[in-house]
Design a protein around this motif. Structure first.
Motif, PDB file in Angstrom:
ATOM      1  N   VAL A  82      19.304 -60.623  30.453  1.00 27.72           N
ATOM      2  CA  VAL A  82      20.766 -60.597  30.377  1.00 27.72           C
ATOM      3  C   VAL A  82      21.239 -59.281  30.969  1.00 27.72           C
ATOM      4  N   ASP A  83      22.469 -59.274  31.445  1.00 27.82           N
ATOM      5  CA  ASP A  83      22.984 -58.084  32.116  1.00 27.82           C
ATOM      6  C   ASP A  83      24.287 -57.643  31.469  1.00 27.82           C
ATOM      7  N   ASN A  84      24.624 -56.385  31.676  1.00 25.45           N
ATOM      8  CA  ASN A  84      25.917 -55.853  31.263  1.00 25.45           C
ATOM      9  C   ASN A  84      26.982 -56.316  32.242  1.00 25.45           C
ATOM     10  N   CYS A  85      28.201 -56.293  31.814  1.00 24.04           N
ATOM     11  CA  CYS A  85      29.338 -56.590  32.683  1.00 24.04           C
ATOM     12  C   CYS A  85      30.353 -55.458  32.547  1.00 24.04           C
ATOM     13  N   PRO A  86      30.049 -54.305  33.141  1.00 26.78           N
ATOM     14  CA  PRO A  86      30.986 -53.187  33.029  1.00 26.78           C
ATOM     15  C   PRO A  86      32.320 -53.529  33.677  1.00 26.78           C
ATOM     16  N   ASN A  87      33.389 -53.026  33.089  1.00 24.26           N
ATOM     17  CA  ASN A  87      34.723 -53.314  33.595  1.00 24.26           C
ATOM     18  C   ASN A  87      35.632 -52.128  33.289  1.00 24.26           C
ATOM     19  N   ILE A  88      35.555 -51.095  34.097  1.00 19.71           N
ATOM     20  CA  ILE A  88      36.392 -49.922  33.884  1.00 19.71           C
ATOM     21  C   ILE A  88      37.842 -50.291  34.151  1.00 19.71           C
ATOM     22  N   ALA A  89      38.733 -49.836  33.277  1.00 13.13           N
ATOM     23  CA  ALA A  89      40.156 -50.111  33.451  1.00 13.13           C
ATOM     24  C   ALA A  89      40.959 -48.876  33.059  1.00 13.13           C
ATOM     25  N   VAL A  90      41.949 -48.571  33.861  1.00 15.28           N
ATOM     26  CA  VAL A  90      42.873 -47.472  33.584  1.00 15.28           C
ATOM     27  C   VAL A  90      44.291 -47.987  33.823  1.00 15.28           C
ATOM     28  N   PRO A  91      45.273 -47.364  33.188  1.00 20.56           N
ATOM     29  CA  PRO A  91      46.655 -47.799  33.422  1.00 20.56           C
ATOM     30  C   PRO A  91      47.123 -47.357  34.802  1.00 20.56           C
ATOM     31  N   ASN A  92      48.221 -47.934  35.272  1.00 15.98           N
ATOM     32  CA  ASN A  92      48.762 -47.518  36.566  1.00 15.98           C
ATOM     33  C   ASN A  92      49.979 -46.604  36.407  1.00 15.98           C
ATOM     34  N   VAL A  93      50.389 -46.351  35.146  1.00 14.68           N
ATOM     35  CA  VAL A  93      51.524 -45.470  34.850  1.00 14.68           C
ATOM     36  C   VAL A  93      51.214 -44.704  33.567  1.00 14.68           C
ATOM     37  N   PHE A  94      51.604 -43.424  33.516  1.00 17.48           N
ATOM     38  CA  PHE A  94      51.603 -42.699  32.251  1.00 17.48           C
ATOM     39  C   PHE A  94      52.764 -41.721  32.239  1.00 17.48           C
ATOM     40  N   THR A  95      53.169 -41.335  31.017  1.00 19.66           N
ATOM     41  CA  THR A  95      54.384 -40.537  30.838  1.00 19.66           C
ATOM     42  C   THR A  95      54.097 -39.314  29.971  1.00 19.66           C
ATOM     43  N   PRO A  96      53.580 -38.246  30.537  1.00 19.83           N
ATOM     44  CA  PRO A  96      53.254 -37.062  29.729  1.00 19.83           C
ATOM     45  C   PRO A  96      54.500 -36.259  29.342  1.00 19.83           C
ATOM     46  N   ASN A  97      55.294 -36.835  28.429  1.00 15.05           N
ATOM     47  CA  ASN A  97      56.558 -36.200  28.044  1.00 15.05           C
ATOM     48  C   ASN A  97      56.574 -35.740  26.591  1.00 15.05           C
ATOM     49  N   GLY A  98      55.422 -35.801  25.901  1.00 14.87           N
ATOM     50  CA  GLY A  98      55.335 -35.297  24.535  1.00 14.87           C
ATOM     51  C   GLY A  98      55.794 -36.249  23.457  1.00 14.87           C
ATOM     52  N   GLN A 100      54.149 -38.793  22.335  1.00 19.00           N
ATOM     53  CA  GLN A 100      52.938 -39.367  21.730  1.00 19.00           C
ATOM     54  C   GLN A 100      52.670 -40.808  22.161  1.00 19.00           C
ATOM     55  N   THR A 101      53.347 -41.282  23.199  1.00 20.32           N
ATOM     56  CA  THR A 101      53.099 -42.613  23.743  1.00 20.32           C
ATOM     57  C   THR A 101      52.785 -42.470  25.226  1.00 20.32           C
ATOM     58  N   ASN A 102      51.582 -42.883  25.625  1.00 16.52           N
ATOM     59  CA  ASN A 102      51.146 -42.811  27.024  1.00 16.52           C
ATOM     60  C   ASN A 102      51.230 -41.400  27.600  1.00 16.52           C
ATOM     61  N   ASP A 103      50.951 -40.388  26.762  1.00 17.59           N
ATOM     62  CA  ASP A 103      51.014 -38.994  27.225  1.00 17.59           C
ATOM     63  C   ASP A 103      49.798 -38.588  28.053  1.00 17.59           C
ATOM     64  N   LEU A 104      48.730 -39.377  27.992  1.00 18.17           N
ATOM     65  CA  LEU A 104      47.510 -39.064  28.736  1.00 18.17           C
ATOM     66  C   LEU A 104      47.148 -40.212  29.667  1.00 18.17           C
ATOM     67  N   PHE A 105      46.633 -39.849  30.829  1.00 14.07           N
ATOM     68  CA  PHE A 105      46.006 -40.834  31.718  1.00 14.07           C
ATOM     69  C   PHE A 105      44.574 -40.942  31.230  1.00 14.07           C
ATOM     70  N   THR A 106      44.229 -42.092  30.665  1.00 18.09           N
ATOM     71  CA  THR A 106      42.927 -42.264  30.034  1.00 18.09           C
ATOM     72  C   THR A 106      42.412 -43.673  30.277  1.00 18.09           C
ATOM     73  N   THR A 107      41.110 -43.849  30.164  1.00 12.57           N
ATOM     74  CA  THR A 107      40.538 -45.189  30.313  1.00 12.57           C
ATOM     75  C   THR A 107      40.972 -46.054  29.137  1.00 12.57           C
ATOM     76  N   ILE A 108      41.118 -47.339  29.373  1.00  9.39           N
ATOM     77  CA  ILE A 108      41.479 -48.276  28.323  1.00  9.39           C
ATOM     78  C   ILE A 108      40.276 -48.447  27.396  1.00  9.39           C
ATOM     79  N   LYS A 109      40.547 -48.476  26.107  1.00 11.24           N
ATOM     80  CA  LYS A 109      39.510 -48.512  25.067  1.00 11.24           C
ATOM     81  C   LYS A 109      38.406 -49.526  25.367  1.00 11.24           C
ATOM     82  N   ASP A 110      37.178 -49.084  25.205  1.00  7.32           N
ATOM     83  CA  ASP A 110      35.956 -49.895  25.338  1.00  7.32           C
ATOM     84  C   ASP A 110      35.623 -50.332  26.766  1.00  7.32           C
TER      85      ASP A 110
END
Length: 183
Positions: A82-98, A100-110
């Motif tokens: 059996v094989d892994n199925c990696p699937n990296i995902a990141v958002p296409n927008v973020f708002t670092p305005n303090g 506490q919502t979308n303040d970081l450009f980060t990979t989507i969980k898991d």
């Protein structure tokens, strides 16, 4: 995106024709030496056990053997890989305005499961490197890493260099795209 993490490996021994004790073996990569993964699985039982290595990789090749009443081990079953199925995902927008919502450009969980050797680089649209990290979560706050100053709203280019953990070994990959920084 709905990603489900696999944490347990299940085997239903009641479906096997031979009603004897079972053993399960695993090789992490094709061609590797097989090691005992589970021992003394009861006949006619639905058995589950936790493989601690499933957090980093489900890739591998498996086979089952049976043990008779004289404690003789059978030939191995068919080898199943059996094989892994990696699937990296990141958002296409973020708002670092303090806020506490979308303040970081980060990979989507898991979505960074089953990958290793991360190297992320983020550039301005003129090709100036503004952020670099080996952290799989990236966690860019919209600031220039060298000066610490907030970068202006706009479009930034990223390249994520990583290795997928696959049944046939580590596979180098590049995932690139654009992210909109909105202030």
């Amino acid at each position: 995106m709905n990603i489900k993490k696999i944490k347990k490996f299940y085997i239903n021994t009641s479906k096997l024709k031979q009603k004897r004790w079972k053993k399960i073996y695993k090789a992490f990569f094709e061609g590797d030496e097989f090691t005992l993964l589970a021992d003394q699985i009861k006949p006619n039982s639905n058995t589950s056990f936790t493989d601690d290595n499933l957090k980093t990789s489900i890739a591998g090749c498996y086979f089952v053997t049976a043990i008779d009443s004289a404690n003789n081990e059978s030939e191995r079953s068919n080898v199943i890989c059996v094989d892994n199925c990696p699937n990296i995902a990141v958002p296409n927008v973020f708002t670092p305005n303090g806020d506490q919502t979308n303040d970081l450009f980060t990979t989507i969980k898991d979505t960074t499961d089953f990958v290793s050797k991360f190297d992320t680089k983020i550039y301005t649209r003129w090709g100036t490197l503004v952020y670099e990290t080996n952290d799989p979560e990236i966690n860019w706050d919209g600031k220039d890493q060298n000066t610490g100053k907030e970068l202006p709203a706009g479009v930034y280019f990223y390249s994520i260099y990583f290795s997928e953990i696959r049944v046939n070994g580590y596979q180098p990959k590049i995932y690139s795209g654009f992210v909109h920084l909105i202030r």
